[in-house]
Design an enzyme around this catalytic site. Structure first.
Site, short mmCIF file in Angstrom:
data_model
loop_
_atom_site.label_atom_id
_atom_site.label_comp_id
_atom_site.label_asym_id
_atom_site.label_seq_id
_atom_site.Cartn_x
_atom_site.Cartn_y
_atom_site.Cartn_z
N LYS A 88 23.59 12.76 -29.48
CA LYS A 88 24.07 11.60 -28.70
C LYS A 88 23.00 10.53 -28.69
O LYS A 88 21.84 10.80 -28.40
CB LYS A 88 24.36 12.04 -27.26
CG LYS A 88 24.85 10.93 -26.38
CD LYS A 88 26.35 10.80 -26.44
CE LYS A 88 26.87 9.51 -25.86
NZ LYS A 88 27.11 8.43 -26.82
N GLN A 109 15.24 9.87 -27.30
CA GLN A 109 16.58 10.11 -26.77
C GLN A 109 16.78 11.57 -26.37
O GLN A 109 17.44 11.87 -25.38
CB GLN A 109 17.62 9.70 -27.83
CG GLN A 109 19.03 9.58 -27.32
CD GLN A 109 19.30 8.25 -26.65
OE1 GLN A 109 18.95 7.21 -27.16
NE2 GLN A 109 19.94 8.29 -25.49
N LYS A 112 15.16 11.96 -22.97
CA LYS A 112 15.89 11.14 -21.99
C LYS A 112 17.20 11.83 -21.62
O LYS A 112 17.54 11.97 -20.45
CB LYS A 112 16.18 9.77 -22.61
CG LYS A 112 17.00 8.86 -21.72
CD LYS A 112 17.48 7.63 -22.46
CE LYS A 112 16.42 7.13 -23.41
NZ LYS A 112 16.43 5.70 -23.62
N LYS A 124 19.89 8.91 -33.00
CA LYS A 124 19.88 7.44 -33.06
C LYS A 124 20.26 7.04 -34.47
O LYS A 124 20.04 7.80 -35.42
CB LYS A 124 18.48 6.90 -32.73
CG LYS A 124 18.49 5.49 -32.24
CD LYS A 124 18.86 5.41 -30.76
CE LYS A 124 19.06 3.98 -30.32
NZ LYS A 124 19.22 3.88 -28.86
N GLY A 163 26.39 2.15 -28.43
CA GLY A 163 25.78 0.87 -28.81
C GLY A 163 24.27 0.85 -28.60
O GLY A 163 23.69 1.76 -28.03
N ASP A 164 23.67 -0.20 -29.07
CA ASP A 164 22.24 -0.49 -28.85
C ASP A 164 22.05 -1.94 -29.28
O ASP A 164 23.03 -2.71 -29.32
CB ASP A 164 21.35 0.48 -29.65
CG ASP A 164 19.89 0.45 -29.21
OD1 ASP A 164 19.55 1.10 -28.20
OD2 ASP A 164 19.07 -0.22 -29.85
N THR A 207 23.22 0.75 -18.08
CA THR A 207 21.78 0.84 -18.34
C THR A 207 21.01 -0.09 -17.41
O THR A 207 20.00 0.30 -16.81
CB THR A 207 21.48 0.52 -19.82
OG1 THR A 207 22.34 1.29 -20.64
CG2 THR A 207 20.04 0.84 -20.16
N ASN A 238 22.57 -6.86 -23.31
CA ASN A 238 23.31 -5.98 -22.41
C ASN A 238 22.45 -5.45 -21.27
O ASN A 238 22.80 -5.57 -20.10
CB ASN A 238 23.93 -4.82 -23.22
CG ASN A 238 24.59 -3.81 -22.32
OD1 ASN A 238 23.99 -2.81 -21.94
ND2 ASN A 238 25.83 -4.07 -21.94
N SER A 373 27.67 7.24 -20.67
CA SER A 373 28.30 7.65 -21.92
C SER A 373 28.71 9.12 -21.84
O SER A 373 29.78 9.51 -22.31
CB SER A 373 27.33 7.47 -23.10
OG SER A 373 27.41 6.16 -23.63
P1 NDP Z 1 21.10 -6.40 -27.03
O1 NDP Z 1 21.17 -6.62 -28.48
O2 NDP Z 1 22.31 -6.54 -26.21
O3 NDP Z 1 19.98 -7.34 -26.39
C1 NDP Z 1 18.66 -7.36 -26.81
C2 NDP Z 1 17.97 -8.56 -26.19
O4 NDP Z 1 16.59 -8.52 -26.50
C3 NDP Z 1 18.51 -9.88 -26.72
O5 NDP Z 1 18.45 -10.86 -25.73
C4 NDP Z 1 17.53 -10.19 -27.85
O6 NDP Z 1 17.41 -11.58 -28.14
C5 NDP Z 1 16.23 -9.66 -27.28
N1 NDP Z 1 15.33 -9.24 -28.35
C6 NDP Z 1 15.54 -8.28 -29.28
N2 NDP Z 1 14.49 -8.17 -30.11
C7 NDP Z 1 13.60 -9.08 -29.67
C8 NDP Z 1 12.31 -9.45 -30.09
N3 NDP Z 1 11.73 -8.85 -31.16
N4 NDP Z 1 11.66 -10.44 -29.42
C9 NDP Z 1 12.24 -11.04 -28.35
N5 NDP Z 1 13.47 -10.73 -27.88
C10 NDP Z 1 14.12 -9.76 -28.54
O7 NDP Z 1 20.46 -4.93 -26.86
P2 NDP Z 1 20.47 -4.00 -25.58
O8 NDP Z 1 20.37 -4.82 -24.35
O9 NDP Z 1 21.58 -3.04 -25.73
O10 NDP Z 1 19.12 -3.16 -25.78
C11 NDP Z 1 17.86 -3.62 -25.32
C12 NDP Z 1 16.89 -2.47 -25.25
O11 NDP Z 1 17.39 -1.46 -24.35
C13 NDP Z 1 16.61 -1.74 -26.57
O12 NDP Z 1 15.29 -1.25 -26.55
C14 NDP Z 1 17.57 -0.55 -26.50
O13 NDP Z 1 17.14 0.52 -27.33
C15 NDP Z 1 17.45 -0.20 -25.04
N6 NDP Z 1 18.56 0.58 -24.49
C16 NDP Z 1 19.84 0.12 -24.55
C17 NDP Z 1 20.86 0.84 -23.98
C18 NDP Z 1 22.26 0.33 -23.91
O14 NDP Z 1 23.08 0.95 -23.21
N7 NDP Z 1 22.60 -0.78 -24.56
C19 NDP Z 1 20.61 2.18 -23.39
C20 NDP Z 1 19.21 2.52 -23.30
C21 NDP Z 1 18.24 1.76 -23.88
P3 NDP Z 1 18.65 -12.40 -28.79
O15 NDP Z 1 19.62 -12.60 -27.68
O16 NDP Z 1 18.02 -13.66 -29.26
O17 NDP Z 1 19.18 -11.52 -29.90
#
Ligand code: NDP
Length: 440
Positions: A88, A109, A112, A124, A163-164, A207, A238, A373
């Site tokens: 997962k 993961q 976690k 992943k 998603g991620d 999250t 997200n 999830s």
């Molecule tokens: P999204 O793609 O929805 O959002 C990512 C955000 O971070 C965007 O605003 C993006 O900018 C910004 N970003 C990404 N890379 C960079 C970078 N190198 N420098 C500056 N800003 C950056 O992803 P999520 O919100 O889903 O995921 C964010 C984090 O949370 C990740 O580490 C993910 O692994 C972790 N996570 C997510 C979960 C989930 O349920 N979605 C669960 C647990 C962990 P821009 O808008 O310009 O693309």
């Protein structure tokens, strides 16, 4: 010493996978006392076994652009551990994604998922496909081609992707639609679906809300709260959006957030509705935010330089280095919470812990997404749906439990305030014990 030897071997074997080595060093750096007290882990060679993914699937994804040109991307799924349940973990679509990053994420993961208390293994995956600038139809065609290639290796009892970064409800919807046709079955082999067709209410929020619920439990243990406190939240995807939403509902003021193009500062408190419109609907840059005269967008500023009470890092890995942590401490930060996976370097996290600043490690603080999830998988299995309020209540309970387990485990090993150590030992112990009980 056993840990040192395994780390050295791993370094020489995977020196070209820095994020993966970093994640392993972070966990192994926390479990030395456990290994001293219990020699079963060395006897069963658990460390050598736990760092090798059970399977890595690599595949070619071929799809057609709107202008008829053929595009080729790489797809990867790292099925890290099935010790506690089916594989997962999320899928990440991002240009430049590496096996190193996906191995680090799969490794994290597994522990976690163990902390959630649900029956979930760790995995992943993703692709070097960049959804930015692609048309809706191109994204749909890519998602269909990706899942066609991955379909033989997943399933509701085998591996359940979610998603991620770069993969949200829209992409999951396209993949689910195609998967359903391939297997000729309506089952929950993907989570993060729309609640219209088998998705769980509150998965989208889980999250971010979960990170705030964890932070609330942690802050309460220090006699602190959210009312009137200033917060910064990195990212505006997200996790960041629903972290901001929950913080605001609890009386905090979010004064800054960010994206790849820069940092948005709104001292009056950001308008999360406007950020949702920009990011979830228009899919544009934060530079489009124009709520008030006081709000400013800075393309060349670091969010760690903005003074605040609480800092939430919700964008990506290694956002905060040692200098970033020093700056935040100098500016009087009172707590740091990881919503993203491994946003702080090991040195930055250790400095906060040594300085006595409450620090919530990602493994524990962002487990709310995968926890919901897990609840979605349960709802799909019995074809029954829980309400938003029911799921949210379960999420709060799970996050409180993760905090309690992390704190109690840290206490058991002599450092009650070190949640990084507590979460790492608690997660590792579950996966390792399951491996021993299941034999070779
Ligand atoms: P999204 O793609 O929805 O959002 C990512 C955000 O971070 C965007 O605003 C993006 O900018 C910004 N970003 C990404 N890379 C960079 C970078 N190198 N420098 C500056 N800003 C950056 O992803 P999520 O919100 O889903 O995921 C964010 C984090 O949370 C990740 O580490 C993910 O692994 C972790 N996570 C997510 C979960 C989930 O349920 N979605 C669960 C647990 C962990 P821009 O808008 O310009 O693309």
């Amino acid at each position: 010493m056993y840990i040192q030897k395994v780390l050295e071997d791993l370094n020489s074997k995977y020196y070209h996978q820095p994020e993966f080595i970093q994640a392993v060093a972070e966990v192994f750096g926390s479990i030395s006392l456990l290994l001293e007290r219990d020699n079963r882990y060395e006897k069963h060679r658990i460390l050598e076994r736990i760092v090798e993914p059970e399977k890595i699937i690599k595949f070619r994804v071929v799809w057609e652009k709107d202008d008829g040109e053929i595009e080729i991307n790489q797809g990867i799924r790292v099925q890290f551990s099935s010790a506690l349940g089916p594989y997962k973990g999320g899928l990440r679509f991002e240009s430049g994604i590496s096996l190193s990053a996906l191995k680090f994420l799969g490794f994290e993961q597994a522990f976690k998922n163990a902390l959630t208390g649900l029956m979930l293994g760790g995995a992943k995956g993703g692709s070097d496909f960049n959804p930015k600038g692609k048309s809706e139809r191109e994204i749909m065609r890519f998602c269909q081609a990706f899942i066609k290639a991955l379909a033989p290796y997943i399933g509701a009892h085998t591996d359940i992707p979610a998603g991620d970064i770069g993969v949200g409800e829209r992409e999951i919807g396209y993949m689910f639609g195609e998967y359903k046709k391939i297997v000729n079955r309506f089952d929950g082999a993907l989570t993060g679906k729309s609640p219209l067709f088998g998705g769980s209410f509150a998965r989208r929020e889980a999250t971010g809300y979960g990170a705030v619920y964890f932070a609330k439990a942690m802050l309460e243990s220090y006699g602190l709260g959210f009312e009137g406190k200033s917060c910064i939240v990195s990212g505006s995807g997200n996790v960041a959006i629903y972290t901001m939403e929950k913080l605001i509902s609890l009386g905090a003021k979010v004064i800054a957030c960010s994206d790849r193009s820069g940092v948005l500062i709104d001292k009056n408190g950001v308008d999360v509705g406007l950020i949702k419109q920009i990011k979830e609907v228009d899919r544009g840059s934060l530079a489009k935010y124009s709520k008030s005269k006081e709000a400013e967008f800075c393309a060349d500023k670091k969010i760690t330089g903005i003074a605040c009470d609480y800092a939430f890092f919700c964008a990506t890995q290694n956002e905060v280095d040692l200098d970033g942590a020093k700056t935040m401490i100098k500016n009087g930060v009172k707590a740091v919470i990881e919503g993203a996976n491994m946003p702080l370097s090991n040195e930055a996290a250790d400095l906060l812990i040594e300085s006595g600043i409450p620090y919530a490690p990602s493994k524990a603080a962002n487990a709310g997404g995968v926890a919901v999830s897990g609840l979605e998988m349960g709802q799909d299995a019995i074809f029954l749906r829980s309400s938003f309020e029911e799921v949210d209540a379960k999420l709060q309970k799970i996050m409180q439990n993760i905090f309690t387990v992390s704190k109690e485990t840290a206490k058991e090993f002599g450092d009650a305030k070190n949640l990084k150590m507590g979460a790492n030992i608690a997660g590792f112990r579950k996966v390792a014990d399951a491996m021993i009980k299941q034999g070779l």
